[in-house]
Design an enzyme around this catalytic site. Structure first.
Site, mmCIF file in Angstrom:
data_model
loop_
_atom_site.group_PDB
_atom_site.id
_atom_site.type_symbol
_atom_site.label_atom_id
_atom_site.label_comp_id
_atom_site.label_asym_id
_atom_site.label_seq_id
_atom_site.Cartn_x
_atom_site.Cartn_y
_atom_site.Cartn_z
ATOM 1 N NE ARG A 228 4.007 -14.524 -18.639
ATOM 2 C CZ ARG A 228 5.129 -14.446 -18.557
ATOM 3 N NH1 ARG A 228 6.029 -14.865 -17.476
ATOM 4 N NH2 ARG A 228 6.058 -13.405 -19.203
ATOM 5 C CG HIS A 276 6.963 -14.400 -12.192
ATOM 6 N ND1 HIS A 276 5.601 -13.596 -12.960
ATOM 7 C CD2 HIS A 276 7.689 -14.294 -13.196
ATOM 8 C CE1 HIS A 276 6.032 -13.661 -14.115
ATOM 9 N NE2 HIS A 276 7.589 -13.266 -14.007
HETATM 10 P P1 NDP Z 1 10.673 -18.078 -27.241
HETATM 11 O O1 NDP Z 1 9.782 -17.596 -28.552
HETATM 12 O O2 NDP Z 1 12.087 -18.089 -27.648
HETATM 13 O O3 NDP Z 1 10.603 -19.291 -27.271
HETATM 14 C C1 NDP Z 1 9.186 -20.296 -27.342
HETATM 15 C C2 NDP Z 1 9.358 -22.131 -27.184
HETATM 16 O O4 NDP Z 1 8.212 -22.224 -27.156
HETATM 17 C C3 NDP Z 1 9.270 -22.090 -29.052
HETATM 18 O O5 NDP Z 1 10.611 -23.515 -29.541
HETATM 19 C C4 NDP Z 1 8.585 -22.253 -29.837
HETATM 20 O O6 NDP Z 1 8.086 -23.454 -30.751
HETATM 21 C C5 NDP Z 1 7.562 -22.740 -28.637
HETATM 22 N N1 NDP Z 1 6.102 -23.402 -28.616
HETATM 23 C C6 NDP Z 1 5.233 -22.026 -28.580
HETATM 24 N N2 NDP Z 1 3.785 -22.172 -29.102
HETATM 25 C C7 NDP Z 1 3.677 -23.898 -28.562
HETATM 26 C C8 NDP Z 1 2.860 -24.832 -29.261
HETATM 27 N N3 NDP Z 1 1.917 -23.993 -28.964
HETATM 28 N N4 NDP Z 1 3.215 -26.165 -28.908
HETATM 29 C C9 NDP Z 1 4.555 -25.859 -28.726
HETATM 30 N N5 NDP Z 1 6.134 -25.230 -28.804
HETATM 31 C C10 NDP Z 1 5.325 -24.311 -28.745
HETATM 32 O O7 NDP Z 1 10.662 -17.802 -25.548
HETATM 33 P P2 NDP Z 1 11.456 -17.737 -24.413
HETATM 34 O O8 NDP Z 1 12.213 -19.360 -25.051
HETATM 35 O O9 NDP Z 1 12.129 -16.399 -24.285
HETATM 36 O O10 NDP Z 1 10.738 -17.653 -23.358
HETATM 37 C C11 NDP Z 1 9.886 -18.332 -23.067
HETATM 38 C C12 NDP Z 1 8.366 -17.924 -21.944
HETATM 39 O O11 NDP Z 1 9.419 -17.988 -20.672
HETATM 40 C C13 NDP Z 1 7.951 -16.670 -22.200
HETATM 41 O O12 NDP Z 1 6.894 -16.351 -23.275
HETATM 42 C C14 NDP Z 1 7.815 -16.462 -20.549
HETATM 43 O O13 NDP Z 1 6.263 -16.830 -20.622
HETATM 44 C C15 NDP Z 1 8.176 -17.368 -19.322
HETATM 45 N N6 NDP Z 1 9.803 -16.869 -18.887
HETATM 46 C C16 NDP Z 1 9.484 -16.583 -18.048
HETATM 47 C C17 NDP Z 1 10.452 -15.697 -16.634
HETATM 48 C C18 NDP Z 1 10.104 -16.175 -15.159
HETATM 49 O O14 NDP Z 1 10.710 -14.924 -14.901
HETATM 50 N N7 NDP Z 1 9.505 -16.333 -15.299
HETATM 51 C C19 NDP Z 1 11.239 -15.061 -17.829
HETATM 52 C C20 NDP Z 1 11.195 -14.916 -18.852
HETATM 53 C C21 NDP Z 1 10.320 -15.495 -19.563
HETATM 54 P P3 NDP Z 1 8.732 -22.981 -32.520
HETATM 55 O O15 NDP Z 1 10.643 -22.210 -31.975
HETATM 56 O O16 NDP Z 1 8.670 -23.319 -33.285
HETATM 57 O O17 NDP Z 1 8.341 -21.445 -32.416
HETATM 58 C C1 OXD Z 2 9.410 -12.365 -18.263
HETATM 59 C C2 OXD Z 2 9.515 -12.219 -17.282
HETATM 60 O O1 OXD Z 2 8.233 -12.275 -19.083
HETATM 61 O O2 OXD Z 2 10.092 -12.089 -16.174
HETATM 62 O O3 OXD Z 2 11.067 -11.580 -18.304
HETATM 63 O O4 OXD Z 2 8.179 -13.030 -16.615
#
Ligand code: NDP
Ligand code: OXD
Length: 313
Positions: A228, A276
């Site tokens: 993000r 994005h």
């Molecule tokens: P998940 O919830 O599956 O994974 C998030 C990961 O981040 C987990 O491994 C989690 O740790 C880790 N995490 C969260 N907070 C912390 C922290 N404070 N310190 C260390 N690690 C942390 O999410 P997704 O993989 O499905 O998606 C990730 C992000 O990608 C979304 O939230 C979104 O913002 C972004 N995104 C962007 C898109 C785009 O088009 N640019 C499209 C889709 C998503 P743990 O495993 O231990 O919980």
């Molecule tokens: C999502 C994105 O969160 O597209 O799926 O950013």
């Protein structure tokens, strides 16, 4: 029963048509003024305007139309119903394609070849092997793990950082604030796939960039942010590109979206920008996912992919 689709900055028609096809006979609405709000059981949202969802007294579930839910929790008046996010192969594969594309683009110096081509120059740069390059992924969740596996298959040294410790074959896993420094100091290409929460806001800043590896084969570390815009401090990115702390960046997300025309990021030679769209959610796949969940929920099956409001992801 009615389903409300609330999206800002997206073409709503394709989502409405898709939901009508998948849930024939259901009342699919796009505004709180389309009928009595008491009828609305489910809300499908992307950046819903603050305060709207609390006006739905019988709302049962909020479905984020993306993987991220920061846009939902941004509403200070969010009703206390489950928030479900998208976990879907279509979205995951699109994200991994993007991450692999941009890791390779930097690794194979494609931007420098583009510049040579513009000047009709036939010249070759030295090229390191993938196994000499360390890619570090911030966030080893659904998307981070898939991208990590695909990069590892290509031969890169891959590591990842998450909140809780992970075990992944051939991937070096780090966790928590104690593990961050060890993770950063071995990373040549940093990919951010974190959710945006109060803990991760502004994490991509000058202090973190200085802790990345500066002895790797790419001369200076690379940043790829697909998480993000709130993760990155854009002024720090520009300063660090200019003083050599960073070699180049790919940014799919921005502090302000759309990226304002006045942003110096647009013209910087070492910045690659996309709007994005790293894993643009396709209405067909996402609506199928939501419609299946609604049908299962109505027949008594627990919801999947419910996020934890205390963690914020
Ligand atoms: P998940 O919830 O599956 O994974 C998030 C990961 O981040 C987990 O491994 C989690 O740790 C880790 N995490 C969260 N907070 C912390 C922290 N404070 N310190 C260390 N690690 C942390 O999410 P997704 O993989 O499905 O998606 C990730 C992000 O990608 C979304 O939230 C979104 O913002 C972004 N995104 C962007 C898109 C785009 O088009 N640019 C499209 C889709 C998503 P743990 O495993 O231990 O919980
Ligand atoms: C999502 C994105 O969160 O597209 O799926 O950013």
């Amino acid at each position: 029963m009615a389903v409300l689709i609330l999206v800002s900055d997206w073409d709503i028609d394709s989502w409405v048509q898709r939901m009508q096809t998948l849930m024939p006979g259901k009342d699919i609405r796009t505004s709180l003024d389309d009928g009595p709000v008491e009828d609305i059981d489910y809300a499908l949202v992307w950046k819903p305007p603050a305060g709207q969802l609390k006006k739905l007294p019988n709302l049962k579930v909020i479905f984020s139309l993306g993987a991220g839910v920061d846009h939902v929790f941004a509403d200070p008046d969010l009703p206390g119903v489950p928030v479900v996010r998208v976990i879907d192969d279509d979205l995951t594969m699109r994200m991994s394609e993007y991450v692999v594309l941009h890791v390779l683009l930097h690794h194979r110096k494609q931007r420098a070849y583009d510049a040579l081509q513009r000047n009709k120059v036939w010249r070759e740069f030295s090229q390191s092997a993938a196994h000499e390059v360390s890619v570090g992924i911030l966030g080893l969740g659904t998307l981070g793990q898939d991208a990590a596996r695909k990069l590892q298959i290509l031969g890169f040294k891959v590591s990842g950082w998450s909140r809780s410790q992970k075990e992944m074959e051939n991937i070096d896993c780090f966790s928590g604030s104690d593990g961050l420094n060890d993770f950063l100091e071995k990373t040549d290409i940093l990919v951010c796939l974190l959710p945006l929460t109060p803990d991760t806001m502004g994490i991509l800043n000058a202090d973190l960039f200085r802790r990345l590896s500066h002895t790797g084969p790419l001369n200076a570390p690379i940043l790829i942010n697909v998480g993000r815009g709130g993760h990155q401090v854009e002024a720090d990115i520009l300063d660090c590109l200019d003083d050599g702390t960073l070699g180049a960046v790919t940014l799919d997300v921005f502090e302000t979206e759309p990226l304002p025309e006045t942003s110096p990021l647009w013209d910087h030679p070492n910045v690659t920008i996309t709007p994005h769209n790293a894993s643009s959610s396709h209405p067909n796949a996402i609506c199928r996912n939501v419609a299946d969940q609604i049908k299962a929920f109505e027949s008594g099956t627990p919801l999947k992919n419910v996020v934890d409001p205390d963690r914020g992801y």
